[in-house]
Design a protein around this motif. Structure first.
Motif, short mmCIF file in Angstrom:
data_model
loop_
_atom_site.label_atom_id
_atom_site.label_comp_id
_atom_site.label_asym_id
_atom_site.label_seq_id
_atom_site.Cartn_x
_atom_site.Cartn_y
_atom_site.Cartn_z
N GLY A 1 8.32 -5.25 4.11
CA GLY A 1 8.93 -5.91 2.96
C GLY A 1 9.39 -7.32 3.30
O GLY A 1 9.73 -8.10 2.41
N GLY A 2 9.43 -7.62 4.62
CA GLY A 2 9.76 -8.99 5.03
C GLY A 2 11.22 -9.34 4.88
O GLY A 2 12.04 -8.52 4.44
N PRO A 3 11.58 -10.58 5.22
CA PRO A 3 12.99 -10.98 5.25
C PRO A 3 13.60 -11.16 3.85
O PRO A 3 14.81 -11.28 3.73
N LEU A 4 12.78 -11.18 2.80
CA LEU A 4 13.30 -11.48 1.46
C LEU A 4 13.24 -10.25 0.54
O LEU A 4 13.39 -10.37 -0.67
N ARG A 5 13.04 -9.10 1.14
CA ARG A 5 12.80 -7.86 0.40
C ARG A 5 13.82 -7.60 -0.70
O ARG A 5 13.48 -7.14 -1.78
N THR A 6 15.09 -7.92 -0.43
CA THR A 6 16.14 -7.55 -1.39
C THR A 6 16.59 -8.74 -2.25
O THR A 6 17.56 -8.63 -2.99
N LYS A 7 15.88 -9.86 -2.16
CA LYS A 7 16.31 -11.07 -2.90
C LYS A 7 15.93 -10.99 -4.38
O LYS A 7 14.92 -10.39 -4.74
N THR A 8 16.72 -11.67 -5.19
CA THR A 8 16.40 -11.78 -6.62
C THR A 8 15.35 -12.87 -6.81
O THR A 8 15.13 -13.69 -5.91
N LEU A 9 14.76 -12.90 -7.99
CA LEU A 9 13.76 -13.94 -8.26
C LEU A 9 14.35 -15.34 -8.08
O LEU A 9 13.70 -16.23 -7.52
N ALA A 10 15.59 -15.52 -8.52
CA ALA A 10 16.24 -16.84 -8.39
C ALA A 10 16.41 -17.19 -6.92
O ALA A 10 16.19 -18.34 -6.50
N GLU A 11 16.79 -16.20 -6.11
CA GLU A 11 16.94 -16.45 -4.67
C GLU A 11 15.59 -16.73 -4.02
O GLU A 11 15.49 -17.58 -3.12
N LYS B 1 2.39 -18.81 9.90
CA LYS B 1 1.61 -18.48 8.70
C LYS B 1 1.77 -17.00 8.34
O LYS B 1 2.07 -16.66 7.19
N ILE B 2 1.58 -16.11 9.30
CA ILE B 2 1.70 -14.69 8.98
C ILE B 2 3.14 -14.33 8.64
O ILE B 2 3.40 -13.43 7.85
N SER B 3 4.10 -15.08 9.17
CA SER B 3 5.50 -14.79 8.83
C SER B 3 5.75 -15.10 7.36
O SER B 3 6.41 -14.33 6.65
N VAL B 4 5.20 -16.22 6.86
CA VAL B 4 5.34 -16.52 5.43
C VAL B 4 4.59 -15.46 4.62
O VAL B 4 5.08 -14.97 3.59
N ASP B 5 3.40 -15.08 5.10
CA ASP B 5 2.63 -14.03 4.40
C ASP B 5 3.43 -12.73 4.32
O ASP B 5 3.32 -11.99 3.32
N SER B 6 4.21 -12.42 5.33
CA SER B 6 5.01 -11.20 5.29
C SER B 6 6.10 -11.34 4.24
O SER B 6 6.42 -10.39 3.53
N ALA B 7 6.66 -12.55 4.13
CA ALA B 7 7.74 -12.77 3.16
C ALA B 7 7.22 -12.71 1.72
O ALA B 7 7.91 -12.21 0.83
N THR B 8 6.00 -13.21 1.48
CA THR B 8 5.45 -13.17 0.11
C THR B 8 4.82 -11.82 -0.21
O THR B 8 4.53 -11.54 -1.37
N MET B 9 4.52 -11.02 0.84
CA MET B 9 3.74 -9.78 0.75
C MET B 9 2.23 -10.06 0.68
O MET B 9 1.44 -9.13 0.53
N PHE B 10 1.82 -11.35 0.80
CA PHE B 10 0.37 -11.60 0.90
C PHE B 10 -0.17 -10.95 2.17
O PHE B 10 -1.33 -10.55 2.21
N ASN B 11 0.67 -10.85 3.19
CA ASN B 11 0.19 -10.18 4.40
C ASN B 11 -0.30 -8.78 4.06
O ASN B 11 -1.38 -8.37 4.47
N LYS B 12 0.50 -8.06 3.27
CA LYS B 12 0.07 -6.69 2.92
C LYS B 12 -1.14 -6.72 1.99
O LYS B 12 -2.00 -5.85 2.06
N GLY B 13 -1.20 -7.73 1.13
CA GLY B 13 -2.37 -7.88 0.26
C GLY B 13 -3.63 -8.11 1.09
O GLY B 13 -4.67 -7.47 0.86
N LEU B 14 -3.54 -9.01 2.07
CA LEU B 14 -4.70 -9.26 2.95
C LEU B 14 -5.04 -7.98 3.71
O LEU B 14 -6.21 -7.64 3.88
N GLU B 15 -4.01 -7.26 4.13
CA GLU B 15 -4.25 -6.03 4.90
C GLU B 15 -4.88 -4.94 4.05
O GLU B 15 -5.64 -4.10 4.56
N PHE B 16 -4.57 -4.93 2.77
CA PHE B 16 -5.19 -3.98 1.85
C PHE B 16 -6.70 -4.22 1.84
O PHE B 16 -7.51 -3.28 1.95
N ILE B 17 -7.09 -5.50 1.73
CA ILE B 17 -8.52 -5.83 1.70
C ILE B 17 -9.16 -5.57 3.07
O ILE B 17 -10.27 -5.05 3.17
N GLU B 18 -8.40 -5.88 4.12
CA GLU B 18 -8.87 -5.61 5.49
C GLU B 18 -9.15 -4.11 5.67
O GLU B 18 -10.20 -3.71 6.19
N ALA B 19 -8.23 -3.28 5.18
CA ALA B 19 -8.39 -1.82 5.30
C ALA B 19 -9.60 -1.33 4.52
O ALA B 19 -10.34 -0.45 4.97
#
Ligand code: NDP
Ligand code: MG
Length: 384
Positions: free
Chosen positions: A175-185, A205-223
């Motif tokens: 869920g990354g470092p921003l998992r519990t943040k609101t949209l405004a945050e 780069k992968i750290s930002v991807d983890s924060a946006t969840m694109f990392n998991k999106g890329l991993e979904f396609i990788e899987a």
């Protein structure tokens, strides 16, 4: 028996972890090639320490500096995108593909063509090239071992089983470092906040991807490409402790999971020693101290990346390559302070809406889609 190894992206986070394992198992390895983009001083230092035959920088303008640092040694120096591919084509027992981004695609394809073993960390290359890469793996009889912790976990959970018996493959996400943040945050997130991952120490780069969840999106396609059970049998669950690295549920109701510390040396070691095991100095998993493992459904309102990736995977063809390229451009712009955190997924969504080329069938066609998608995502930055 010593084995030969080349590491592409040797100066990065995965490179560091890989070389740390080799350092502690020195007698068993013969390092052939190490690469970087432009970290010439670090690359030269590593090449000297590990007695590499050749050191390569992707950015040719950094070659003079590399040569200078290697002067007085017998280590060859090379530079440029073509040199990366030429060196990746030198036969070795195992190649670690750990360049970040689609920049790693061509060298990874060259390594696959050798037909030996490729330990793949560079997920963007598989996301972009998908079928083109998997066809090459099949054609050359290459052993492709996933380094990404989730895919490495799934690979281990599938050993000795039949893909037809799989009910679900579940990718876990911290869920990354921003998992519990609101949209405004989320909107106000700075690059420093986005790369401060709670569990893993990784490249920017992968750290930002983890924060946006694109990392998991890329991993979904990788899987989807690594484990062809069909998109409907892949799912994602948020598991903030990153203890369970992924799971496979079989049709009899058994779920197998791989657990371990949040240390990339564990999955890397499993690829280096495959099919055997090797020692690592990683801190053992202490479940009593961890105490609780928790799980949540992903929130695709705040983090649309996994939805965008799933849609791109369903659309197939060029869509994953477009998604990946747009994400690379948007992440670089975010890290440079040009766009807000929440713009990243907006830029990716708009690029996907704006550019839907036919499915690329060759490496060159994938690279052309990647280049055009980058140009279009670049135009979107102005609108963000
Ligand atoms: P880093 O940013 O730490 O390292 C990237 C490496 O790639 C460096 O050696 C860098 O060289 C090189 N590089 C960057 N751009 C280019 C380029 N254009 N041409 C050639 N080489 C280039 O990244 P990570 O090690 O974190 O990640 C590497 C890959 O592994 C990524 O695809 C990532 O998604 C994947 N991965 C990483 C994990 C992790 O824990 N770090 C976990 C799972 C997957 P230089 O030092 O000169 O810039
Ligand atoms: Mg991962």
């Amino acid at each position: 028996m010593t084995r030969t190894i080349s590491i592409f992206g040797a100066t990065g986070s995965i490179g560091d972890s890989t070389l740390d394992l080799i350092r502690s198992d020195r007698a068993n390895w013969n390092v052939v090639a190490l690469s970087a983009n432009c970290s010439a001083e670090k690359l030269a230092r590593l090449a000297i320490e590990f007695g590499a035959q050749i050191a390569v920088v992707g950015d040719e303008s950094c070659l003079p500096e590399l040569r200078e640092h290697l002067s007085g040694t017998s280590i060859e120096a090379a530079g440029g995108a073509q040199a990366l591919c030429d060196v990746a084509a030198r036969p070795v027992d195992i190649t670690v593909a750990a360049i970040v981004g689609c920049a790693g695609l061509a060298p990874t394809m060259a390594a696959i063509e050798q037909g030996n073993t490729v330990a793949l960390a560079n997920k963007e290359s598989l996301v972009s090239a998908g079928h083109v890469m998997m066809q090459l793996v099949e054609k050359h009889g290459t052993t492709l071992l996933p380094v990404d912790s989730e895919h490495n976990a799934i690979f281990q959970c599938l050993e000795g089983n039949n893909l037809d018996d799989v009910r679900w493959i579940t990718l876990t996400a911290s869920g990354g470092p921003l998992r519990t943040k609101t949209l405004a945050e989320l909107e106000a997130t700075t690059p420093a906040q986005a790369i401060a991952h709670p569990n893993w120490d990784m490249g920017a780069k992968i750290s930002v991807d983890s924060a946006t969840m694109f990392n998991k999106g890329l991993e979904f396609i990788e899987a989807f490409h690594l484990f062809p059970v069909g998109l409907d049998r892949l799912r994602i669950i948020v598991h903030p402790q990153s203890v369970i690295h992924s799971m496979v549920e079989y049709r009899d109701g058994s779920t197998l999971a791989q657990l371990g510390p949040s240390d990339m040396r564990v999955p890397i070691a499993s690829t280096l020693a495959y099919p055997a095991r090797m020692d690592t100095s990683c801190k053992p998993l202490d479940l009593a101290t961890i105490g609780e493992l928790t799980f949540f459904a992903p929130d695709e309102e705040r983090f649309p990346a996994t939805r965008l990736a799933r849609e791109a995977a369903h659309a197939g063809g060029a869509a994953p390559a477009v998604l990946n390229a747009a994400n690379e451009v948007a992440v670089a712009a975010f890290l440079a302070g040009q766009v807000k955190f929440t713009h990243i997924s907006a830029i990716v969504a708009r690029t996907l809406d704006n550019y839907a080329p036919p499915a690329p069938e060759t490496l060159d066609a994938v690279l052309a889609v990647d280049a055009e998608a980058r140009a279009r995502a670049g135009e979107m930055l102005e609108l963000a």
